[in-house]
Design an enzyme around this catalytic site. Sequence first.
Site, mmCIF file in Angstrom:
data_model
loop_
_atom_site.group_PDB
_atom_site.id
_atom_site.type_symbol
_atom_site.label_atom_id
_atom_site.label_comp_id
_atom_site.label_asym_id
_atom_site.label_seq_id
_atom_site.Cartn_x
_atom_site.Cartn_y
_atom_site.Cartn_z
ATOM 1 N N LYS A 9 -12.181 -1.534 3.032
ATOM 2 C CA LYS A 9 -13.326 -0.562 2.357
ATOM 3 C C LYS A 9 -13.879 -1.275 1.180
ATOM 4 O O LYS A 9 -14.941 -0.931 0.742
ATOM 5 C CB LYS A 9 -12.548 0.553 2.340
ATOM 6 C CG LYS A 9 -11.136 0.614 1.511
ATOM 7 C CD LYS A 9 -10.554 1.916 1.498
ATOM 8 C CE LYS A 9 -9.323 1.875 0.821
ATOM 9 N NZ LYS A 9 -8.443 1.074 1.655
ATOM 10 N N HIS A 69 0.762 3.692 3.603
ATOM 11 C CA HIS A 69 1.278 4.771 2.827
ATOM 12 C C HIS A 69 2.024 5.760 3.153
ATOM 13 O O HIS A 69 1.878 7.079 3.020
ATOM 14 C CB HIS A 69 0.143 5.369 2.013
ATOM 15 C CG HIS A 69 -0.775 4.616 1.224
ATOM 16 N ND1 HIS A 69 -0.344 3.753 0.233
ATOM 17 C CD2 HIS A 69 -2.168 4.088 1.549
ATOM 18 C CE1 HIS A 69 -1.250 2.868 -0.191
ATOM 19 N NE2 HIS A 69 -2.400 3.089 0.330
ATOM 20 N N ASN A 93 -12.253 4.359 -5.951
ATOM 21 C CA ASN A 93 -11.263 3.644 -5.670
ATOM 22 C C ASN A 93 -11.191 2.043 -6.168
ATOM 23 O O ASN A 93 -10.402 1.435 -6.469
ATOM 24 C CB ASN A 93 -10.403 3.840 -4.175
ATOM 25 C CG ASN A 93 -9.070 3.247 -4.247
ATOM 26 O OD1 ASN A 93 -8.110 3.578 -4.939
ATOM 27 N ND2 ASN A 93 -8.921 2.337 -3.319
#
Length: 474
Positions: A132, A200, A155
């Site tokens: 990303k 995660h 982010n």
Amino acid sequence: MTIDQQNTTNSSASLIQRGDGLQVVVGLGKSGLATVNFLHNLGYKVAVTDGGNPSLASQLPSDVLTKFNGIDSELLSSASRIIISPGIDPFLPVFADVHAKKIAMVSDIQLFCDVCKAKNIPIVAITGSNAKSTVTTLVGEMVKNAGKKVGVGGNLGTPALDLLLEPIEIAVLELSSFQLQTTTNLSAQVATVLNMSPDHLDRHGDMLGYHREKHRIFQGVKSIVVNRDDPLSRPLVADDMPTITFGSNAPDIHQYGIITDSQGDMWLARGRERLLHEKDVPIKGQHNLINVLSALALGESVGLPIDGMLNTIKNFVGLPHRCEFITTKTFDNQHTLDCYDDSKGTNIGSTVAAILGLGKVYQPKGKKLAVILGGQGKGQNFAELAKPLSQFASNIYLIGEDADKIQADLQKGNLLDTVKVIHCQTLQNAVKQGFDDAKAQADLGVLLLSPACASFDQFSGYVERGKVFAQLVV
């Protein structure tokens, strides 16, 4: 369970209409500081609390209330709204009273998208387990080269709210699952989940929870970009949703993909039209060709001209610590070892992409990879790495906290016995082992740092880990 299910997500009130309630920012990293400044400038009463003693505290406005060295539960209970930093789990026990009182809990991204709606600033929203940052940066360059004022962040790099300090015509945001967890109805002009692989899980519980948070990016979206190779990336949206797809195979009309000619050369293509030969793409590996295709699809969705996008691709050399070529070491004037820093590869999917992308380049040359794995595994199952490592690697060097678990998972995944697994504990030992093996193994051609793990057991972050690797190999 999501934040929505607790009814603690954002209120629908516009940020343009200032309220008198206390705004409590939880976590004072870069995004937390940007949030404090943004709300303070709007005239809100602002407080900030943090579990530690944050170094950015000296940059706060003087009238901001602070509670540090522990998240302050009394401050949370008195809040009108809580803006939580993405690195803090919103379901920690300290937030139990917040949920019980149904106090609004949002991310800085929620504040940002509310302003974008009010100002009609379109958002290109990008998430995924891997790539990303590369795609966000490339799309940002495409927008800039099209002559538009662009804000690139989220982010990646600049906190979203700091993008509003300058006039922008379009926002390109990299969004993590943590940011999306407390964001509702983003209403992006175009959104994509580039890919999905386990990551995660220590926070989201399982792949279903992780998938659910990632797919919040599609709430209110106007058009979507979909990875044909990854069914988990496709959202459940209306059949008439404007959609462009990308993938590794030859594309249908108006879609993006790869055409392989009779000589085995790969071309970026839109439908039957060949756009760019692989040799003209500076970032190497099939996985990077797919990243470029996703950027083209996103750019088309916001009306960028194809010629300008292709020129941008030709000059895009990629990001630091993302499968970055560092140097070639030569031993005894004959054996060489190409060293790649993929320290940003902090999950299994990213490391698989790096192994496949480089393996398919070096295997035809008769060369194998040595791969450095390890760190904090974040609850992942590393068995998925066994197959690509068996195909393309001859050596695995394990470092860090979860080295034993990685080896056990690889064995369960049927890693071939021909692949040597060596416990090196530290990155320094792993690099030394790689050099020693390269002197003895003529077929060892690549030393790849792609740990598939977080770095905080031994480093301040993936950046420091990558820099240390670069220092060790040069």
